[in-house]
Design a protein around this motif. Sequence first.
Motif, mmCIF file in Angstrom:
data_model
loop_
_atom_site.group_PDB
_atom_site.id
_atom_site.type_symbol
_atom_site.label_atom_id
_atom_site.label_comp_id
_atom_site.label_asym_id
_atom_site.label_seq_id
_atom_site.Cartn_x
_atom_site.Cartn_y
_atom_site.Cartn_z
ATOM 1 N N SER A 34 2.197 -0.137 -4.357
ATOM 2 C CA SER A 34 1.145 -0.631 -3.499
ATOM 3 C C SER A 34 1.396 -0.943 -2.020
ATOM 4 O O SER A 34 0.690 -0.652 -1.038
ATOM 5 C CB SER A 34 0.575 -1.990 -4.057
ATOM 6 O OG SER A 34 1.451 -3.004 -4.445
ATOM 7 N N ALA A 35 2.823 -1.449 -1.930
ATOM 8 C CA ALA A 35 3.384 -1.825 -0.427
ATOM 9 C C ALA A 35 3.625 -0.280 0.020
ATOM 10 O O ALA A 35 3.591 -0.001 1.136
ATOM 11 C CB ALA A 35 4.356 -2.367 -0.457
ATOM 12 N N MET A 36 4.031 0.866 -0.768
ATOM 13 C CA MET A 36 4.645 1.890 -0.160
ATOM 14 C C MET A 36 3.380 2.697 0.473
ATOM 15 O O MET A 36 3.711 3.396 1.534
ATOM 16 C CB MET A 36 4.951 2.786 -1.546
ATOM 17 C CG MET A 36 5.659 4.220 -0.916
ATOM 18 S SD MET A 36 6.128 5.114 -2.711
ATOM 19 C CE MET A 36 6.583 6.703 -1.982
ATOM 20 N N GLY A 37 2.406 2.327 -0.022
ATOM 21 C CA GLY A 37 1.039 3.097 0.784
ATOM 22 C C GLY A 37 0.720 2.647 2.280
ATOM 23 O O GLY A 37 0.138 3.495 2.949
ATOM 24 N N THR A 38 1.192 1.592 2.472
ATOM 25 C CA THR A 38 1.204 1.086 3.867
ATOM 26 C C THR A 38 2.484 1.245 4.491
ATOM 27 O O THR A 38 2.888 0.409 5.558
ATOM 28 C CB THR A 38 0.512 -0.334 3.920
ATOM 29 O OG1 THR A 38 1.338 -1.279 3.254
ATOM 30 C CG2 THR A 38 -0.935 -0.376 3.367
ATOM 31 N N SER A 45 3.817 -10.230 3.213
ATOM 32 C CA SER A 45 2.736 -11.339 3.541
ATOM 33 C C SER A 45 1.274 -10.768 2.874
ATOM 34 O O SER A 45 0.671 -11.469 2.496
ATOM 35 C CB SER A 45 2.108 -11.090 5.050
ATOM 36 O OG SER A 45 2.090 -9.922 5.620
ATOM 37 N N SER A 46 1.324 -9.524 2.162
ATOM 38 C CA SER A 46 0.151 -9.171 1.342
ATOM 39 C C SER A 46 0.049 -9.899 0.066
ATOM 40 O O SER A 46 -1.022 -10.204 -0.278
ATOM 41 C CB SER A 46 0.140 -7.689 1.313
ATOM 42 O OG SER A 46 1.462 -7.392 0.390
ATOM 43 N N ALA A 47 0.924 -10.101 -0.664
ATOM 44 C CA ALA A 47 0.879 -10.829 -2.135
ATOM 45 C C ALA A 47 -0.264 -10.486 -2.763
ATOM 46 O O ALA A 47 -1.058 -11.238 -3.274
ATOM 47 C CB ALA A 47 0.998 -12.185 -1.621
ATOM 48 N N ASP A 48 -0.480 -9.082 -2.968
ATOM 49 C CA ASP A 48 -1.717 -8.358 -3.670
ATOM 50 C C ASP A 48 -1.518 -8.379 -5.016
ATOM 51 O O ASP A 48 -2.292 -8.317 -6.016
ATOM 52 C CB ASP A 48 -2.170 -7.102 -3.112
ATOM 53 C CG ASP A 48 -2.674 -7.186 -1.913
ATOM 54 O OD1 ASP A 48 -3.321 -8.145 -1.437
ATOM 55 O OD2 ASP A 48 -2.310 -6.284 -1.042
ATOM 56 N N GLY A 59 4.478 -15.521 -2.266
ATOM 57 C CA GLY A 59 3.271 -14.924 -2.676
ATOM 58 C C GLY A 59 2.868 -15.030 -4.037
ATOM 59 O O GLY A 59 1.661 -15.112 -4.335
ATOM 60 N N MET A 60 3.642 -15.565 -5.063
ATOM 61 C CA MET A 60 2.968 -15.771 -6.328
ATOM 62 C C MET A 60 1.961 -16.750 -6.523
ATOM 63 O O MET A 60 1.139 -16.750 -7.274
ATOM 64 C CB MET A 60 4.132 -16.032 -7.256
ATOM 65 C CG MET A 60 5.222 -14.886 -7.414
ATOM 66 S SD MET A 60 6.546 -15.423 -9.103
ATOM 67 C CE MET A 60 6.755 -16.802 -8.429
ATOM 68 N N ALA A 61 1.986 -17.728 -5.280
ATOM 69 C CA ALA A 61 0.943 -18.800 -5.488
ATOM 70 C C ALA A 61 -0.281 -18.149 -5.315
ATOM 71 O O ALA A 61 -1.326 -18.962 -5.467
ATOM 72 C CB ALA A 61 1.315 -19.674 -4.181
ATOM 73 N N ARG A 62 -0.617 -16.970 -4.697
ATOM 74 C CA ARG A 62 -2.114 -16.530 -4.339
ATOM 75 C C ARG A 62 -2.363 -15.820 -5.733
ATOM 76 O O ARG A 62 -3.584 -15.459 -5.566
ATOM 77 C CB ARG A 62 -1.743 -15.341 -3.119
ATOM 78 C CG ARG A 62 -1.578 -16.179 -1.706
ATOM 79 C CD ARG A 62 -1.727 -14.808 -0.713
ATOM 80 N NE ARG A 62 -2.716 -14.114 -0.804
ATOM 81 C CZ ARG A 62 -4.002 -14.338 -0.424
ATOM 82 N NH1 ARG A 62 -4.256 -15.174 0.181
ATOM 83 N NH2 ARG A 62 -4.900 -13.318 -0.509
ATOM 84 N N LEU A 63 -1.659 -15.472 -6.452
ATOM 85 C CA LEU A 63 -2.083 -14.868 -7.847
ATOM 86 C C LEU A 63 -2.738 -15.751 -8.741
ATOM 87 O O LEU A 63 -1.890 -16.726 -9.309
ATOM 88 C CB LEU A 63 -0.889 -14.145 -8.314
ATOM 89 C CG LEU A 63 -0.045 -13.074 -7.299
ATOM 90 C CD1 LEU A 63 0.788 -12.149 -8.299
ATOM 91 C CD2 LEU A 63 -1.178 -12.067 -6.793
ATOM 92 N N LYS A 64 -4.119 -15.748 -9.152
ATOM 93 C CA LYS A 64 -4.674 -16.786 -9.858
ATOM 94 C C LYS A 64 -4.761 -16.327 -11.557
ATOM 95 O O LYS A 64 -4.849 -16.936 -12.288
ATOM 96 C CB LYS A 64 -6.092 -16.876 -9.602
ATOM 97 C CG LYS A 64 -6.370 -17.156 -8.092
ATOM 98 C CD LYS A 64 -5.379 -18.163 -7.596
ATOM 99 C CE LYS A 64 -5.708 -18.779 -6.263
ATOM 100 N NZ LYS A 64 -4.831 -19.880 -5.680
ATOM 101 N N ARG A 65 -4.084 -15.107 -11.865
ATOM 102 C CA ARG A 65 -3.927 -14.676 -13.142
ATOM 103 C C ARG A 65 -2.636 -14.057 -13.629
ATOM 104 O O ARG A 65 -1.747 -13.786 -12.707
ATOM 105 C CB ARG A 65 -5.169 -13.688 -13.478
ATOM 106 C CG ARG A 65 -6.462 -13.992 -13.156
ATOM 107 C CD ARG A 65 -7.581 -12.890 -13.192
ATOM 108 N NE ARG A 65 -7.386 -12.299 -14.833
ATOM 109 C CZ ARG A 65 -8.162 -11.176 -15.080
ATOM 110 N NH1 ARG A 65 -8.723 -10.536 -14.211
ATOM 111 N NH2 ARG A 65 -8.046 -10.915 -16.289
#
Length: 417
Positions: A34-38, A45-48, A59-65
């Motif tokens: 997913s990061a390779m695409g950009t 900072s993306s933490a997708d 960034g794991m703090a942003r993941l709700k599931r």
Amino acid sequence: MISRVFKTALALAVSAASSYTLAAGFALNEQSISAMGTAFSGRSSSADDATTVFGNPAGMARLKREQVSAGAAAIFAKTDIDDAHSTFGGTNDGDMVPTVAVPMGYYVKPIDDKWAFGLGVYAPFGLITDYESGFAGRYFADKSEVRVITVQPTVSYRINDQLSVGFGPTINRIDGELTSATLNRATPGQNDGQVKVKGDDTALGFNAGVLFELDPRTRFGLTYHSKVDYTLRGDTTLSGSAFGPLAGKYDATLDLETPESVDFSVTHDLNDTWTLYAGSTWTRWSRLEEIRVENKGRLPAALSTITEEQDWHDTWSYAVGAAYKLNRQWTLRAGLAYDQSPTRNEFRSPRIPSDDRKVFSLGAGWSPNDDVTIDVAYSYLKEDDADINQVSATKGAYRATYQNSAHGLGAQVTYRF
């Protein structure tokens, strides 16, 4: 003669950093598709998805599931060798890098509103080059292969609505093999000997990160990947008539530090459709000042320690990218990157035939539902022409210009529980 053999072969075993990766030196970038695409422009900072275990543990703090991300990138490298000149002749086919795959896998589980746990398995460093039999520069390079596999258990903690931190120790396994030709002084260019060096080690390091969310649309990430100190233990095998009675197997150790790096990036949601990324990475390649080899066995005392200067320098890489949310299911990505080479012109050899590089990337993410996302990415890398000018009293001379490029293809699946 044996002194020249060890200095040429053992001391270059790990500094042989002609890489098949989209990063400089022998570092790998391919820890997230997913990061390779950009072009990895928003890596910290993306933490997708769960790949943030490597990109920024905070960034794991942003993941709700709870989720799992797994994938691989394949690298197809191409090298053209022009204007080649060698004392003892030979071929210059190029394309000495076979097609390789770089796998990765991650798991993240939110524990509560503050804490999250993650686990990552990935390859932070690696290289492989394998020249054809009879290569004109065979006394300076033949075959090199080094792999580092890392396991990283990780925790993150959300301090408040804006600030999160993360930390993970890394368990790193390195192994490598090097073969090279050795000039037979009795019959120059014929009846060459061969040196094969093998070694491995396991060592500890750590990754740490901070994520600051300025507002719901803008966040900044800073990630530190520590250095790792290795002592590779293995053996060196000398074979062929060039060695005479000294042919055989010898114990050998080689100290190596893989460098620390600092990655900074910013992610900004311009609106509900567009997301912009920018980032830079500093890598302390200047740690590779020299290679120091300790040898044991039936060797003269003067061979107990052998050193060879490398004098690499610190590097910066820069990247920008964007993502466009086409609809609820599809996200399109693109990015550009510039990556400096750590090698200096006077020390560049066929083992390290690289120079500064530019990378263009495209990617896409498809989410057929809220539980699954499939990411794909493509990158094209083009290096500046790399001039080789090696002259040795014991190996002759080899001069050439390398034109290197590579295509990268990656796929990744994220499943949320």
